[in-house]
Design an enzyme around this catalytic site. Sequence first.
Site, PDB file in Angstrom:
ATOM      1  N   PRO A   1      45.761  22.718  -8.010  1.00  0.00           N
ATOM      2  CA  PRO A   1      44.703  22.213  -8.899  1.00  0.00           C
ATOM      3  C   PRO A   1      45.214  21.103  -9.815  1.00  0.00           C
ATOM      4  CG  PRO A   1      45.361  24.448  -9.508  1.00  0.00           C
ATOM      5  CD  PRO A   1      46.038  24.138  -8.229  1.00  0.00           C
TER       6      PRO A   1
ATOM      7  N   ASP B   1      30.051   7.495   7.634  1.00  0.00           N
ATOM      8  CA  ASP B   1      30.151   8.649   6.731  1.00  0.00           C
ATOM      9  C   ASP B   1      29.811   8.266   5.303  1.00  0.00           C
ATOM     10  OD1 ASP B   1      31.012  10.542   8.462  1.00  0.00           O
ATOM     11  OD2 ASP B   1      33.140  10.238   8.070  1.00  0.00           O
TER      12      ASP B   1
ATOM     13  N   ARG C   1      39.248  14.796  11.990  1.00  0.00           N
ATOM     14  CA  ARG C   1      37.996  14.228  12.500  1.00  0.00           C
ATOM     15  C   ARG C   1      38.075  12.702  12.587  1.00  0.00           C
ATOM     16  NH1 ARG C   1      34.538  12.076   8.811  1.00  0.00           N
ATOM     17  NH2 ARG C   1      32.700  12.431  10.113  1.00  0.00           N
TER      18      ARG C   1
ATOM     19  N   GLU D   1      50.713  31.531  -9.416  1.00  0.00           N
ATOM     20  CA  GLU D   1      50.712  30.412 -10.378  1.00  0.00           C
ATOM     21  C   GLU D   1      51.349  29.173  -9.759  1.00  0.00           C
ATOM     22  OE1 GLU D   1      48.515  32.574 -12.374  1.00  0.00           O
ATOM     23  OE2 GLU D   1      49.057  30.627 -13.216  1.00  0.00           O
TER      24      GLU D   1
HETATM   25  O1  LIG Z   1      43.342  26.297  -7.052  1.00  0.00           O
HETATM   26  C1  LIG Z   1      44.355  26.159  -6.142  1.00  0.00           C
HETATM   27  C2  LIG Z   1      45.313  27.188  -6.022  1.00  0.00           C
HETATM   28  C3  LIG Z   1      46.348  27.036  -5.100  1.00  0.00           C
HETATM   29  C4  LIG Z   1      46.439  25.885  -4.321  1.00  0.00           C
HETATM   30  C5  LIG Z   1      45.484  24.893  -4.454  1.00  0.00           C
HETATM   31  C6  LIG Z   1      44.444  25.021  -5.376  1.00  0.00           C
HETATM   32  C7  LIG Z   1      43.471  23.913  -5.492  1.00  0.00           C
HETATM   33  C8  LIG Z   1      42.361  23.843  -6.297  1.00  0.00           C
HETATM   34  C9  LIG Z   1      41.789  22.594  -6.034  1.00  0.00           C
HETATM   35  N1  LIG Z   1      42.533  21.991  -5.113  1.00  0.00           N
HETATM   36  O2  LIG Z   1      43.566  22.789  -4.775  1.00  0.00           O
END
Ligand SMILES: Oc1ccccc1-c1ccno1
Length: 243
Positions: A88, A173, A158, A115
């Site tokens: 994230p 697209d 794709r 985490e």
């Molecule tokens: O929220 C996550 C937890 C682990 C690995 C990736 C993510 C994530 C959230 C948004 N993009 O990747």
Amino acid sequence: MRIDVITIFPGYLAPLREALLGRAIGAGLVDLAVHDLRSWTRDVHQAVDDSPYGGGPGMVMRPQVWGEALDAVLALDERPARIVVPTPAGRPFTQATAQAWTGEERLVFACGRYEGIDQRVVDDARRRDLPVDEVSIGDYVLVGGEVAVLVMVEAVVRLLPGVLGNPASAQQDSFSDGLLEGPAYTRPEVWRGLAVPEVLRSGNHAKIARWRRDRALERTAQRRPDLLAALPEDALDDADRAF
Ligand SMILES: Oc1ccccc1-c1ccno1
């Protein structure tokens, strides 16, 4: 293209062998290998995580296990690989990212959970001049990287030559020209009292193209003004500006 995925839940990646992606694998356009991270643990409990230094909630994935796993998987094939770590906290994964990665001979995805993965795993790979991208598929938090890998692999594969039946689909697209795709219609001509826009039944290809472009501009302005603002200066012609 070879794609490797390292995960503690190999079953999560089963959808990659279905439908379009499964056919791409069957056609030899993509080689896919999924690896269980626990194969590189050495303790009876097959531990892949530990408590975070500095305290705080949750667990962090251990560098020893990840380091050995990445080294072993990278050594399976001599092709140069881009390592991708979904997180994230990563840079946004966009259509441009997917397009850029189509030029890679190999992608190795490292699926973190908990985490996340001890940062030294990425730092060690980078100091060895291995290309590593930490990427996010959106501003929300998942339980693990596996779902993000499904998204990214589909977006990339794709675009590979020979995967889509009609290559023009990828050119038209959403995002391919920086705009969102406009509305689409098929038979019947009237459904529950709602008619297909007449211009689409006119057979006038110039008018249809203009109408579609106007709907794409309209939708993008309404839903993603940020995309409109990011368009290069020469992306809009006079007819677009008149819209
Ligand atoms: O929220 C996550 C937890 C682990 C690995 C990736 C993510 C994530 C959230 C948004 N993009 O990747």
